[in-house]
Design a protein around this motif. Structure first.
Motif, PDB file in Angstrom:
ATOM      1  N   LYS A  95       0.833  -1.208   0.000  1.00 40.97           N
ATOM      2  CA  LYS A  95       0.000   0.000   0.000  1.00 40.97           C
ATOM      3  C   LYS A  95       0.868   1.259   0.000  1.00 40.97           C
ATOM      4  CE  LYS A  95      -3.117   2.488   3.130  1.00 40.97           C
ATOM      5  NZ  LYS A  95      -4.310   2.706   2.321  1.00 40.97           N
ATOM      6  N   ASN A 101       1.245   4.381  -2.748  1.00 40.30           N
ATOM      7  CA  ASN A 101       1.177   5.805  -2.407  1.00 40.30           C
ATOM      8  C   ASN A 101       2.416   6.564  -2.863  1.00 40.30           C
ATOM      9  OD1 ASN A 101      -1.309   5.447  -1.148  1.00 40.30           O
ATOM     10  ND2 ASN A 101      -0.377   5.067   0.854  1.00 40.30           N
ATOM     11  N   GLY A 143      -7.092  -0.114  -2.990  1.00 42.82           N
ATOM     12  CA  GLY A 143      -7.524   1.277  -2.840  1.00 42.82           C
ATOM     13  C   GLY A 143      -6.432   2.258  -3.212  1.00 42.82           C
ATOM     14  N   SER A 144      -5.212   2.032  -2.696  1.00 38.73           N
ATOM     15  CA  SER A 144      -4.097   2.918  -3.030  1.00 38.73           C
ATOM     16  C   SER A 144      -3.662   2.739  -4.481  1.00 38.73           C
ATOM     17  CB  SER A 144      -2.919   2.653  -2.091  1.00 38.73           C
ATOM     18  OG  SER A 144      -3.271   2.925  -0.754  1.00 38.73           O
ATOM     19  N   THR A 157      -5.953   4.755  -6.593  1.00 38.70           N
ATOM     20  CA  THR A 157      -5.609   6.172  -6.411  1.00 38.70           C
ATOM     21  C   THR A 157      -4.380   6.540  -7.229  1.00 38.70           C
ATOM     22  OG1 THR A 157      -6.519   6.102  -4.168  1.00 38.70           O
ATOM     23  CG2 THR A 157      -5.055   7.932  -4.706  1.00 38.70           C
ATOM     24  N   CYS A 189     -13.054  -2.604   0.490  1.00 41.95           N
ATOM     25  CA  CYS A 189     -12.043  -1.536   0.573  1.00 41.95           C
ATOM     26  C   CYS A 189     -12.433  -0.535   1.653  1.00 41.95           C
ATOM     27  CB  CYS A 189     -11.900  -0.830  -0.770  1.00 41.95           C
ATOM     28  SG  CYS A 189     -11.317  -1.907  -2.104  1.00 41.95           S
ATOM     29  N   ALA A 239     -10.941   4.825  -0.105  1.00 40.33           N
ATOM     30  CA  ALA A 239     -10.618   4.132  -1.342  1.00 40.33           C
ATOM     31  C   ALA A 239     -11.870   3.881  -2.165  1.00 40.33           C
ATOM     32  CB  ALA A 239      -9.905   2.817  -1.048  1.00 40.33           C
ATOM     33  N   THR A 258     -12.603   6.902  -4.352  1.00 37.77           N
ATOM     34  CA  THR A 258     -11.732   6.971  -5.527  1.00 37.77           C
ATOM     35  C   THR A 258     -12.111   5.925  -6.563  1.00 37.77           C
ATOM     36  OG1 THR A 258      -9.940   7.764  -4.111  1.00 37.77           O
ATOM     37  CG2 THR A 258      -9.334   6.942  -6.285  1.00 37.77           C
ATOM     38  N   GLY A 290      -8.022   4.421   5.783  1.00 37.71           N
ATOM     39  CA  GLY A 290      -8.393   5.365   4.744  1.00 37.71           C
ATOM     40  C   GLY A 290      -7.495   6.565   4.675  1.00 37.71           C
TER      41      GLY A 290
END
Length: 841
Positions: free
Chosen positions: A158, A162, A196-197, A200, A227, A231, A234, A776
């Motif tokens: 993750k 990022n 999720g990341s 993004t 998620c 996330a 997004t 989150g």
């Protein structure tokens, strides 16, 4: 004695430890003492020094002077010390040039920590490395991200996701290809924490590279509920853009105007204004206009998958998630009547929140209600203005009420607006007057009633002791009356509620016979009482009542036939006030004189008054008024005195055509859509920051137009030929089986329904969101706590699995059920349709 002192010291120390670390925020510490703590050889002192620094950072104080003392502790053995050191370094490693140089000296230590046994240390080392904005080490950073993208810990992967956006901005796009490969690798992950990341990073790094998104589309739809909340927002935004580019418009022939009315059930809430009791609600049937059918057009299976997978998120506790789901269905769906009501109910539910959140939700509802008012027709009373509503929310609620005006609800809305017009907050009263006029514009059958009410409101506020706030109400009422008269109000021949001639003569009376300190008076003494209050300077009555007098002059000039006997005296009285008026009123007096003299050329008094007013305008201090006077002088075919050259032929032509130029019919104003026509309003994604601000902001990705041809469903199959089914890395049916029986995958097959599993996913969403909400945010504390929880629970989960394995074997599940298939119903469950899913909400 010494023993007692030692016991007291130990007791005091225990009490301090029991009290927590709050004293770090409340007390002050000498910088020299903090450096001594950081240079100490004891981990306890180092922890204490780092806590002082983190407390300083949390209070917004600059702690960069300790960077050299902190960076030396990167090699500390204690994990607790190392975590706080990395938290400090990630904040200050790019603070200034000196901090960057010192961070570069420790880059070997960061690389060494990438192989540490603790996942928190590995993740923090990567975060600090990618936070150093020095292009010379970009290759080292790329290698670190590549290594962490394949790490065994989801938390480290993750953090690698990022970090990708940081590298792209640092390299100015030079490493775009490598970063795209990293994004593709992380999108293939099966952990919701990582996905999720990864999405993004996809939205920031390569938002148009759908080739790496295709194979993961179905997986993202099915893991959407797992998620974390931020996330999910997004992912829903990316899915909305994906659906627009890969599928065709499901309702291309959707009517833009309202069609035949239909009956819907509307909820009525009975509750005292200041009551704390629960709502007592009942239902009633009302008629709303609905151009869509009950079922909506058919959708493709992949298109329907995204919409169906997002419906359980309407029960989310996060208002942003609910708004993102509604935006997805609004822009990309063709929902049925029941589904539209479900979306409307979800938006109304999250209105019970803080005023700032209410503003965002109300702005989104106003956009949706402009095109699909039937979504919110059953919840009309929820948009009535309350006494506790903020001013910015009141204005949007009025906008929504105007757009929800239907033949059945217009009477109730006008009664509510009438209540607002009796309020003491005059600015809100002015907004209510404008809203009532807009309702009358959209529903002409009630225009006469609104016209009579506005006239009574203007006369009631035009008092002898009229304050500036009352003058503003009169101005708003006169502007609304002018618009309604232009739209044809007061011209009914059968059982008229009010006659236009009476309205025009009443307006003329208020204008020509102003009260001493009324709204139509030009006496500056009107504002003396307001000025004595000691507050901010209050504008004079001639400024606040200017809109009322200007609108009254326009009404007299536009409907001159209704006051033909009063025109000479009206122009004469207004000409005597011309020099004392503001520019806005002067322009309308000039227009009135021109229209009156042109419409009645036989009246010599009007012609003389016109020449007098034109001469006053010619020497006015305002350049716009002077130019307008010259223009009208030439339009009337009059020569300017003192001109050296005059084209008599051109003046004669203008004089011959002055009737068509000055007295031509004008288009009535359209106010139902507000101050700007719909085609002039920019279209932004509902719920986005650009939609809130009214203009495009940096980073906004607009929704693409619908594709002309749908994409091939096979491009959304995973590259290994198997379709992802829910579960960590598990695969279910093959792509050939999906092509042969798509209902088995998408959940619309009668033999295997997905309703029960969807409901179970939504029921477990609350518990999952408790664990995932801490993941989150990008803050260090939340990510560390989530990673601690995941690392600490590994042993517990293995024990639970081993203990429950014997029970699962004894139960002997049906052979047709897939234990990793979260969207497959048990074989004994009855078949259900998608409409049954909506009933759960």
């Amino acid at each position: 004695m010494n023993v007692n002192m030692q016991q007291a010291t130990q007791a005091a120390k225990k009490m301090a430890d029991a009290g927590g670390d709050s004293h770090f925020l409340e007390e002050q510490m000498n910088p020299t003492r903090i450096k001594q703590y950081l240079d100490s050889g004891k981990d306890y002192d180092k922890v204490k020094g780092m806590k002082w620094l983190l407390a300083m950072m949390s209070k917004g104080r600059d702690a960069s002077e300790f960077f050299s003392d902190v960076v030396k502790n990167v090699v500390a053995k204690s994990v607790e010390v190392k975590k706080m050191v990395y938290m400090y370094l990630s904040h200050y490693c790019d603070f200034n040039h000196q901090c960057r140089e010192l961070a570069l000296l420790s880059i070997n230590s960061f690389q060494k920590d990438l192989a540490a046994s603790n996942q928190l240390v590995r993740a923090m080392a990567l975060r600090v490395m990618t936070s150093i904005r020095v292009p010379d080490v970009i290759q080292i950073q790329l290698l670190a991200v590549k290594k962490c993208a394949g790490d065994s810990s989801p938390y480290v992967r993750k953090c690698a996701a990022n970090a990708i956006a940081k590298l792209v901005s640092l390299s100015d796009g030079a490493e775009q290809e490598s970063c795209d490969q990293f994004v593709a690798t992380l999108l293939n992950d099966t952990s919701p924490m990582v996905l999720g990341s990864a999405v993004t990073a996809f939205a920031e790094v390569c938002p148009q590279n759908w080739a790496i998104f295709h194979p993961n589309y179905r997986k993202l739809c099915q893991l959407l509920a797992d998620c974390d909340e931020w996330a999910q927002i997004t992912i829903l935004g990316v899915l909305a853009r994906y659906l627009r580019t890969q599928f065709t418009d499901p309702s291309p022939d959707k009517p833009q105007t309202k069609g035949e009315p239909q009956r819907v059930v509307r909820r009525k809430v009975k509750k005292a204004f200041y009551s704390d009791d629960e709502d007592e609600s009942e239902e009633e049937e009302v008629v709303v206009e609905d151009p869509w059918d009950d079922d909506g057009p058919a959708l493709e299976d992949d298109h329907k998958l995204a919409l169906t997978s997002s419906l359980p998120l309407l029960k989310s506790r996060n208002s942003g998630v609910v708004l993102a789901v509604c935006s997805l269905h609004y822009h990309c769906g063709a929902p049925s009547n029941e589904e539209r009501e479900t979306i409307g109910r979800a938006l109304v539910r999250i209105l019970r929140n803080r005023p700032e959140i209410q503003y965002v939700v109300l702005k989104s509802i106003a956009v949706m209600a402009s095109e699909r008012p039937q979504m919110f027709a059953p919840f009309l009373r929820d948009f009535f203005v309350k006494g506790t509503d903020a001013k910015f929310n009141r204005e949007i609620k009025l906008e929504i009420l105007v757009r929800l005006a239907t033949p059945d609800s217009v009477e109730e809305i006008l009664r509510e607006l009438q209540t607002y017009c009796r309020g003491t907050e005059k600015d809100f009263v002015c907004d209510a007057c404008t809203a009532a006029a807009r309702v009358a514009d959209s529903r002409p059958e009630c225009a006469d009633d609104v016209l009579r009410g506005l006239l009574d409101l203007a006369r009631s506020h035009d008092r002898d002791e009229c304050r500036s706030v009352d003058a503003s109400v009169v101005s708003a009422s006169l502007v609304a009356i002018r618009q309604l008269l232009q739209q044809g109000a007061g011209t009914a021949t059968e059982d008229p509620v009010i006659v236009r001639r009476d309205v025009v003569r009443q307006v003329a009376k208020m204008l020509l016979k102003p009260k001493l300190k009324g709204a139509f008076s030009t006496n500056p003494a009107v504002e003396e009482d307001e000025g004595r209050r000691g507050g901010a300077p209050v504008p004079t009555a001639s400024g606040r009542g200017a809109s009322a007098r200007a609108s009254a002059c326009f009404i007299l000039g536009e409907f001159r036939d209704d006051v033909a006997d009063l025109l000479p005296d009206a122009v004469r009285l207004l000409a005597s006030r011309f020099s004392a008026e503001v520019v806005e009123v002067k322009q309308q007096i000039l227009n009135l004189a021109v229209k009156a003299a042109t419409a009645y050329p036989a009246n010599s008094d009007l012609d003389s008054l016109l020449r007098y007013i034109l001469e006053l305008a010619r020497f006015d201090t305002d350049h716009d008024l002077r130019d307008r006077g010259r223009y009208l002088t030439a339009t009337l075919g009059l020569s300017v005195p003192g001109s050296e050259t005059t084209d008599e032929t051109a003046l004669a032509q203008l004089k011959a055509n002055k009737h068509s130029l000055i007295l031509s019919e004008k288009q009535p104003p359209s106010t139902r859509h507000g101050t700007v026509a719909p085609e002039g309003v920019p279209q932004f994604t509902v719920g986005s920051l650009s939609s809130m601000m009214g203009h495009e902001v940096d980073g906004y990705l607009p929704l693409e137009p619908w594709a002309t041809e749908p994409s091939d469903p096979s491009i959304r199959n995973p590259p290994n030929g198997s379709v992802f089914r829910a579960g960590a890395g598990q695969t279910g049916i093959s792509s050939e089986e999906v092509a042969a029986n798509p209902g088995a995958f998408y959940g619309n097959d009668e033999s295997e329904s997905s309703t029960e599993s969807s409901s179970s996913g939504s029921e477990s969403d609350d518990s999952d969101s408790d664990a995932s909400s801490s993941e989150g945010s990008d803050s260090d504390e939340s990510e560390e706590s989530s990673a601690d929880a995941s690392s600490a629970s590994d042993s517990d989960e293995s024990e639970e699995e081993s203990s429950s394995s014997g029970e699962e074997e004894a139960k002997a599940p049906p052979p047709a059920a897939d234990p990793f298939d979260m969207f497959a119903a048990p074989s004994s469950a009855p078949a259900t349709s998608n409409d049954d899913i909506l009933k759960m909400f």
